[in-house]
Design an enzyme around this catalytic site. Structure first.
Site, PDB file in Angstrom:
ATOM      1  N   ASP A 144      52.256  42.864  55.928  1.00 26.96           N
ATOM      2  CA  ASP A 144      52.156  42.858  54.463  1.00 26.96           C
ATOM      3  C   ASP A 144      51.368  41.634  54.000  1.00 26.96           C
ATOM      4  OD1 ASP A 144      52.433  43.647  51.854  1.00 26.96           O
ATOM      5  OD2 ASP A 144      54.559  43.094  51.691  1.00 26.96           O
ATOM      6  N   ASP A 190      56.592  35.702  53.522  1.00 26.06           N
ATOM      7  CA  ASP A 190      57.113  37.040  53.325  1.00 26.06           C
ATOM      8  C   ASP A 190      56.985  37.953  54.531  1.00 26.06           C
ATOM      9  OD1 ASP A 190      58.422  38.969  51.737  1.00 26.06           O
ATOM     10  OD2 ASP A 190      57.589  37.901  50.024  1.00 26.06           O
ATOM     11  N   ARG A 201      49.390  37.782  47.332  1.00 25.48           N
ATOM     12  CA  ARG A 201      50.714  37.588  46.716  1.00 25.48           C
ATOM     13  C   ARG A 201      51.735  37.059  47.713  1.00 25.48           C
ATOM     14  NH1 ARG A 201      49.773  42.886  47.360  1.00 25.48           N
ATOM     15  NH2 ARG A 201      50.993  43.861  49.026  1.00 25.48           N
ATOM     16  N   ASN A 202      51.491  37.262  48.995  1.00 24.50           N
ATOM     17  CA  ASN A 202      52.417  36.810  50.040  1.00 24.50           C
ATOM     18  C   ASN A 202      51.955  35.544  50.749  1.00 24.50           C
ATOM     19  OD1 ASN A 202      54.274  38.804  49.543  1.00 24.50           O
ATOM     20  ND2 ASN A 202      53.351  40.239  50.984  1.00 24.50           N
TER      21      ASN A 202
END
Ligand code: ACK
Length: 264
Positions: free
Chosen positions: A158, A176, A162-163
């Site tokens: 992922d 994350d 954003r991570n």
């Protein structure tokens, strides 16, 4: 060396030495809290930490996911471009994963803020505007973090701006591991009914065949590079997921963004 092998089995931390200050953010079932930890590091009295935990109403499978994430983090030695595990409290509910606090938040918002700053010339959340040299440093930090993760035979699954979290000194750290799995476990996983998949960051073989490998992490890294160069734009703008998948299958790839150097 960029990292040191530290024993990660002795990181149980007494819950009563955590003082929760506020919520940093939350997802569907999880939340991240800002806390002060006393006695976490030698010398300093309190350390600011981020605590990943469950929200009220989370179920047993959410808890199992969180514990899996912790088990994966425990196996990873420290690296300066991967968010570091500081400790955990799992002897009773709710389980806590304690990680380094990264004061500048996630890379996606930071990129977007710097774009707004360029446009408006006045203040943004962080008071920063990024030069192309800063952007290359972000890309390099994430590449180093991901090279380390793959060298430890982990798949992230992922990876997206954003991570990635940004430290006070602007170092980027991969974060994350909620979807991460050990390579030695199953290479192919059951598509889960809960939660949308991060389609726009996924390799074609992940979308079509649920295949996740270091190579599919590299695809996601390519999309992340595109996010960096466009200062946080949404990949495949104006395309619905079904159209994106059709086009990818016929060989389409996103074009080089306007301001991106040829070499990059
Ligand atoms: O952009 P943010 O402030 O950075 O909002 C999200 C939110 O929690 C939900 O994930 C923030 N967050 C997560 N982990 C950390 C951390 N280790 N340090 C600081 N903020 C964090 C994230």
């Amino acid at each position: 060396a960029a990292y040191a092998n530290t024993p990660t089995t002795h990181k149980a931390f007494p819950r009563d030495q955590l003082n929760i200050i506020k919520e940093l953010g939350h997802g569907a079932f999880g939340q991240v809290l800002l806390a002060e930890a006393s006695g976490m590091t030698q010398g300093s009295k309190v350390t600011l930490v981020a605590v990943k935990t469950l929200k009220d109403g989370a179920g047993q499978s959410d808890k199992a996911d969180l514990i899996r994430e912790l088990d994966l983090m425990k196996k990873l030695p420290d690296h300066c471009n991967v968010v570091r595990l500081l400790g955990f409290c799992v002897e009773e509910d709710p389980p806590y994963i304690i990680v380094e606090y990264q004061s500048r938040g996630n890379l996606k918002d930071l990129l977007e803020d710097s774009r707004n700053k360029r446009r408006r010339v006045y203040g943004n959340r962080h008071g920063l505007s990024n030069t192309s040299k800063d952007l290359m440093k972000f890309a390099k930090d994430v590449a180093d973090g991901m090279a380390f993760i793959s060298s430890q035979r982990c798949i992230h699954r992922d990876l997206a701006a954003r991570n990635v979290l940004v430290a006070e000194d602007m170092t980027c750290k991969v974060s994350d591991f909620g979807l991460a799995r050990d390579v030695m476990d199953v290479r192919v996983y059951e598509r889960r009914s809960q939660g949308p998949l991060p389609m726009r960051w996924m390799a074609l073989e992940s979308i079509l065949n649920d295949v996740y490998t270091t190579e599919s992490d590299v695809w996601s890294y390519g999309v992340l590079l595109w996010e960096i160069v466009t200062l946080g734009a949404r990949p495949y703008p104006a395309m619905a997921p079904s159209e994106m998948i059709d086009k990818l299958q016929s060989g389409y790839r996103m074009p080089k963004p306007q301001h991106c150097q040829e070499e990059l």
